[in-house]
Design a protein around this motif. Structure first.
Motif, short mmCIF file in Angstrom:
data_model
loop_
_atom_site.label_atom_id
_atom_site.label_comp_id
_atom_site.label_asym_id
_atom_site.label_seq_id
_atom_site.Cartn_x
_atom_site.Cartn_y
_atom_site.Cartn_z
N SER A 82 -8.51 -2.42 -4.76
CA SER A 82 -7.99 -3.71 -5.23
C SER A 82 -9.12 -4.71 -5.45
CB SER A 82 -6.98 -4.26 -4.21
OG SER A 82 -6.48 -5.50 -4.62
N TYR A 103 -7.95 1.11 3.98
CA TYR A 103 -9.11 0.30 3.63
C TYR A 103 -9.69 0.69 2.27
CZ TYR A 103 -8.97 -1.64 8.30
OH TYR A 103 -8.57 -2.29 9.44
N GLU A 128 0.83 -1.22 0.00
CA GLU A 128 0.00 0.00 0.00
C GLU A 128 0.86 1.26 0.00
OE1 GLU A 128 -0.58 -2.64 1.86
OE2 GLU A 128 -2.46 -3.31 0.93
N GLN A 149 -7.66 -1.12 -0.23
CA GLN A 149 -8.11 -2.51 -0.26
C GLN A 149 -9.39 -2.63 -1.10
OE1 GLN A 149 -6.47 -5.23 1.17
NE2 GLN A 149 -4.87 -3.69 1.44
#
Length: 791
Positions: free
Chosen positions: A464, A458, A230, A461
């Motif tokens: 992704s 987050y 990240e 995430q």
């Protein structure tokens, strides 16, 4: 009176540059057409086109005071021509640096990048000493220096560099990355791998060094706040620093058409600049102060990210916006965009051919020109979901203008990118803002910075997760191939003709023009026989196509690492090839199979369905010579192919197979051939289709060549061979007189690398080829050699 004179100026400037580049009368004709186009179609005139034509023709002959802007068009045309002449000039250093030289280089550090244990330095005001000729070369351009020497470099340091200096490599195959074009657009003329570096003067540039140290500290803070994956992505998003970004993540964003988030551009600039302006106005700061401070901050931010083209364009446009606010004038995005283009092109004309420049400006053209008309037609005020509609239309507008450029430079289309941008792009503002606040806060208190950046973690995430969804959907990636210049011109002519018809004539019929745009996204392989002899340096790779069947003969290199990734695969994608029906392997030496092994290893699914294309080339079957014993190299190929569900078949002398319109006949080796030298078990192929005859000899020597002639003398004698792949890269023991007397090739191709350690091709071989009267072409001199034979 023309409302946007800058538009005509930038068009004139670009046409002047293209005129020098192409040196064609067609560019001048196109320029005249575009001038008339800009002249006749002007907003606000609602009269018949016939009267308008007469009126404009009269005005051309007799300019009025309000038309003074048109007098400047020829000036910018000539200026563009002159700028490109200067940009294309070759310095004495570049002329001398044909490939490599050993020597010393003096220069001043202007930028520093670190990736792993390798440090990349950008050095300007270079001065090179060539030891072999005892000669100095001075160059005003820059050089890229790679070193692993652990020194404390600072911007402004004067360096003495000893090592190997390399010329920038040019693309020698269709689709290949052009290092020379990329770096010359950045003012770089050469690169060097340093064996030793000495800092001769420790002086530093205070401001430049402060910006560099700030970037390093911010990157370190990001690494302290986020996990490695990240942190690399966030560094790319915030600072355009991709050194920490993994290839997997980079590929994921590129495949889904969301890689633009990693190019610091309008999103970052507008968020930072306009947000700061609004904040200052809220606290009742004077207009000039509220407008000036954001511009200064953005210039610093632009220096922080390295003044990329997209960042410079966005900063210039924001500065024009703030200037218009200060002087109380109306801000016109088209004029601001035109002025930004003029400034950037005058500074570095070669940016005109770079994808970063073209895509950045094309995206804004879509937003400024196409989007208002789409919103006018599809997003009426008061409708439900108006914001979502407008966001979707912005994404469609940018895609309409950038799509041909994406296909030209990257060869693929991500159909779901419109939806992905619709979902993720609005979240980027929050991502950038919270990450910057967290990064700055962490300098005061690390735990607080980690707490604030939690939302960004987050969110990444979630990005992704969303980006992985298309991989499970059909047609998540479509290979188009590289569009031709003619296709791109046709696309844009129809697109903007449709726009003008909508504006000035019939809105009802204008939308039919958009349907015709799809006709330009069809890249087809040539009819008949197409043969490409790729430049893989010291190695072999030949690609033939016939009736949509694709055949590859060998594919490897002994001196180019990752030859499939950097040379073979880009070529296949540029031609729209996603499946190779048959690969013939002459023998298992590295210079013939290294690229094939790479290709097979990367296959995740060997499905032929268009909907399952995932960016990798699939393979139907692999053909190897029929031998009694297969050594370790052969076994590796066979086992890996079987693991990927690729069939492996053998061929021996006398066998033949039909692929498309081409008949491939094996002339060697005999069944179960047992020879100690692997080269002399090479699969020799005779490719025949109509009037085309080609002979591929692998790496056999003269003894085996004579055996081939003896075994097939009557058949070969009666044929006219148009193509001969010279055996063993033109070694001394290849191309025997007996073979050449019988085959009498029209063209002999030698696949060979520059300054190879084997001394290929040998002068005796070249002499024999000349005596037989054939044309000789070498990949090291001509690059990829393409032959087309129509039925």
């Amino acid at each position: 009176m023309i409302k946007r004179p800058l538009l005509g100026w930038v068009v004139s400037l670009v046409l002047g540059m293209l005129c020098y580049q192409w040196k064609s009368v067609y560019v001048i004709v196109l320029g005249l057409i575009l001038f008339l186009f800009l002249y006749f179609f002007r907003k606000g005139i609602r009269i018949s086109w016939r009267f308008r034509l007469c009126k404009r023709t009269y005005s051309i002959c007799l300019f009025t005071k309000e038309d003074w802007h048109r007098y400047v068009w020829p000036v910018f045309f000539i200026l563009g021509f002159i700028c490109m002449v200067q940009a294309k000039q070759v310095s004495p250093l570049e002329s001398e640096l044909a490939s490599t030289m050993e020597g010393r280089m003096y220069g001043e550090v202007s930028d520093i990048r670190k990736k792993g244990d390798t440090i990349t330095l950008l050095v300007e005001h270079i001065k090179v000493y060539q030891e072999a000729k005892d000669q100095w070369y001075e160059d005003d351009s820059k050089a890229v220096i790679y070193t692993k020497q652990d020194l404390e470099f600072s911007i402004g340091n004067q360096l003495l560099i000893r090592g190997t200096i390399f010329a920038l490599s040019k693309a020698t195959n269709p689709g290949q990355f052009d290092e020379s074009s990329y770096y010359k657009a950045k003012g770089v003329s050469c690169k060097a791998f340093a064996e030793d570096i000495q800092i001769t003067d420790h002086k530093t540039s205070f401001l430049a060094n402060f910006i560099y140290r700030t970037r390093c500290q911010l990157t370190e803070q990001i690494q302290a706040l986020l996990p490695k994956e990240e942190a690399g992505l966030m560094s790319a998003i915030l600072f355009g620093d991709k050194t920490l970004l993994s290839e997997e993540t980079k590929e994921l964003y590129q495949k889904n058409g969301f890689a633009h988030i990693m190019a610091v551009s309008g999103l970052h600039i507008s968020l930072l600049g306009y947000g700061l302006y609004v904040l200052l106005r809220k606290i009742t700061a004077p207009v000039w102060f509220a407008a000036g401070v954001p511009v200064i901050v953005l210039i610093f931010y632009g220096a922080l990210v390295g003044f990329t083209v997209s960042a410079c364009r966005a900063i210039l446009m924001f500065a024009i916006l703030m200037l218009s606010v200060c002087i109380g004038r109306w801000y016109d995005m088209n004029s601001a965009l035109s002025l930004a283009a003029i400034i950037l092109l005058l500074k570095q004309p070669l940016q005109l051919y770079e994808p970063g420049f073209l895509l950045s400006f094309a995206a804004v053209i879509g937003i400024a020109v196409i989007n208002p008309k789409l919103c006018e037609a599809f997003a009426k005020k008061g409708e439900k979901g108006l914001k979502i509609k407008k966001s979707l239309l912005i994404s469609i507008s940018t895609q309409l203008v950038t799509l041909p450029l994406t296909c030209y430079f990257f060869y693929e289309i991500a159909p779901y990118s419109i939806l992905i941008n619709l979902i993720l792009l609005p979240l980027c503002s929050f991502l950038v803002l919270t990450s910057l606040i967290a990064c700055l806060t962490s300098f005061l208190f690390i735990p607080l910075g980690r707490f604030l950046i939690g939302g960004s973690y987050y969110l990444l995430q979630f990005f992704s997760f969303i980006l992985h969804i298309p991989e499970r959907l059909p047609y998540h990636l479509i290979l188009v191939g590289q569009l031709s210049i003619l296709q791109m011109v046709g696309y844009y002519l129809i697109l903007f003709a449709t726009y003008f018809i909508y504006c000035y004539e019939s809105r009802k019929w204008s939308w039919f023009g958009l349907i015709f745009l799809l006709l330009f996204f069809q890249v087809q392989l040539p009819n008949g026989i197409y043969l490409a002899c790729l430049d893989v340096s010291q190695g072999d790779c030949f690609v033939l196509t016939s009736k949509e069947q694709v055949i590859m003969i060998d594919g490897g290199s002994s001196d180019v690492d990752h030859v499939y990734e950097y040379r073979i695969h880009p070529f296949l994608k540029s031609k729209g090839i996603r499946h190779i029906n048959t690969i013939f392997i002459s023998h298992a030496d590295q210079d013939h199979v290294s690229g094939i092994l790479e290709c097979v290893e990367q296959i995740t699914s060997n499905s032929l369905a268009l909907k399952d294309y995932d960016g990798q080339t699939t393979i139907g079957r692999i053909v190897v010579p029929n031998l009694n014993v297969y050594d370790e190299a052969y076994q590796k190929i066979i086992q890996l192919a079987q693991k990927k569900n690729i069939s492996v078949v053998t061929m021996e002398s006398g066998q033949a197979c039909q692929i498309g319109d081409i008949t491939f006949r094996a002339l060697f080796p005999q069944k179960g051939e047992a020879v100690e030298n692997r080269n002399n078990t090479s699969l020799v192929l005779w490719a025949k289709s109509g009037e085309f005859d080609g002979l591929f000899l692998g790496d056999i020597d003269q003894t085996m060549e004579e055996r081939v002639v003896e075994n097939y003398y009557p058949e070969i004698l009666g044929e006219h061979f148009e193509f001969l792949k010279v055996a063993h890269h033109g070694s001394r023991n290849s191309s025997s007189e007996k073979l050449l007397e019988v085959v009498k090739p029209e063209l002999a191709v030698i696949s060979v690398g520059k300054k190879n350690r084997y001394g290929h091709p040998h002068k005796e071989t070249i002499k024999r080829l000349h005596l037989c009267g054939c044309r000789i072409q070498m990949t090291r001199e001509s690059g990829a050699i393409e032959l087309k034979k129509f039925p």
